[in-house]
Design a protein around this motif. Structure first.
Motif, PDB file in Angstrom:
ATOM      1  N   ARG A 190      -2.104  -6.406   5.767  1.00 10.42           N
ATOM      2  CA  ARG A 190      -2.081  -7.262   5.138  1.00 10.42           C
ATOM      3  C   ARG A 190      -2.468  -6.836   4.242  1.00 10.42           C
ATOM      4  O   ARG A 190      -2.139  -7.878   2.921  1.00 10.42           O
ATOM      5  CB  ARG A 190      -3.830  -7.656   5.908  1.00 10.42           C
ATOM      6  N   ILE A 191      -2.893  -5.904   2.980  1.00 12.55           N
ATOM      7  CA  ILE A 191      -2.302  -6.051   2.094  1.00 12.55           C
ATOM      8  C   ILE A 191      -1.549  -5.906   1.323  1.00 12.55           C
ATOM      9  O   ILE A 191      -1.124  -6.631  -0.035  1.00 12.55           O
ATOM     10  CB  ILE A 191      -3.546  -4.127   1.670  1.00 12.55           C
ATOM     11  N   ALA A 192      -0.809  -5.074   2.023  1.00 16.22           N
ATOM     12  CA  ALA A 192       0.620  -5.357   1.396  1.00 16.22           C
ATOM     13  C   ALA A 192       1.267  -6.295   1.646  1.00 16.22           C
ATOM     14  O   ALA A 192       2.181  -7.273   0.236  1.00 16.22           O
ATOM     15  CB  ALA A 192       2.353  -4.388   2.143  1.00 16.22           C
ATOM     16  N   LEU A 193       0.907  -7.818   2.220  1.00 15.38           N
ATOM     17  CA  LEU A 193       1.873  -8.733   2.909  1.00 15.38           C
ATOM     18  C   LEU A 193       0.664  -9.502   1.711  1.00 15.38           C
ATOM     19  O   LEU A 193       1.976 -10.612   1.238  1.00 15.38           O
ATOM     20  CB  LEU A 193       1.532  -9.437   3.808  1.00 15.38           C
ATOM     21  N   THR A 194      -0.395  -9.467   0.832  1.00 15.37           N
ATOM     22  CA  THR A 194      -1.041 -10.229   0.359  1.00 15.37           C
ATOM     23  C   THR A 194      -0.033  -9.639  -1.238  1.00 15.37           C
ATOM     24  O   THR A 194      -0.303 -11.094  -2.309  1.00 15.37           O
ATOM     25  CB  THR A 194      -2.300  -9.676   0.421  1.00 15.37           C
TER      26      THR A 194
END
Length: 103
Positions: A24-28
Motif C-alpha cells: 500500500r505504501i509503495a503503490l501510494t
C-alpha cells in the motif's frame, strides 16, 4: 520538488499484514510520481523463550516459544509534497511498526 529521499522501515510479527502494508505504501508513493525501491525483505529476527512448565520442580520440563519479527524496507526518491501528504494520511493496521528516516 524536494530532492530528499525517504526510508521507511516496517516491522511486524505477522508477515501477511506486513506485506499488505508495504504494498500500500509503495503503490501510494508510485501514484504521486516518486521513484520507489522495495519493499525489500530484511532478515527475520528470531527470539527463543523458554518457560518452566511447573511452578516448583522439574526444570527439565520446559516449553519453548519462538518469536519471529519480520521487517521490510521501502526507499522513496524524488519526493514531492503530495507524496508526503498521502503517505502520512495512510492508515496502517495495528501490529505494524513504522520507522521513517528522511535524508
Amino acid at each position: 520538488m524536494i530532492s530528499a529521499k525517504i526510508r521507511i522501515k516496517l516491522k511486524s510479527f505477522d508477515p501477511v499484514v506486513l506485506d499488505r502494508s508495504a504494498k500500500r505504501i509503495a503503490l501510494t508513493a508510485k501514484s504521486t510520481g516518486a521513484d520507489v525501491s522495495g519493499p525489500i525483505p530484511l532478515p527475520t529476527k528470531t527470539t527463543l523463550i523458554s518457560v518452566i512448565r511447573s511452578n516448583h520442580i522439574d526444570k527439565r520440563g520446559q516449553e519453548q516459544f519462538f518469536l519471529k519479527r519480520h521487517a521490510r524496507l521501502i526507499e522513496i526518491r524524488n519526493v514531492n509534497n503530495e507524496t508526503i501528504e498521502k503517505i502520512s494520511k495512510l492508515e496502517l493496521p495495528a501490529g505494524v511498526e513504522v520507522e521513517i528516516k528522511v535524508g
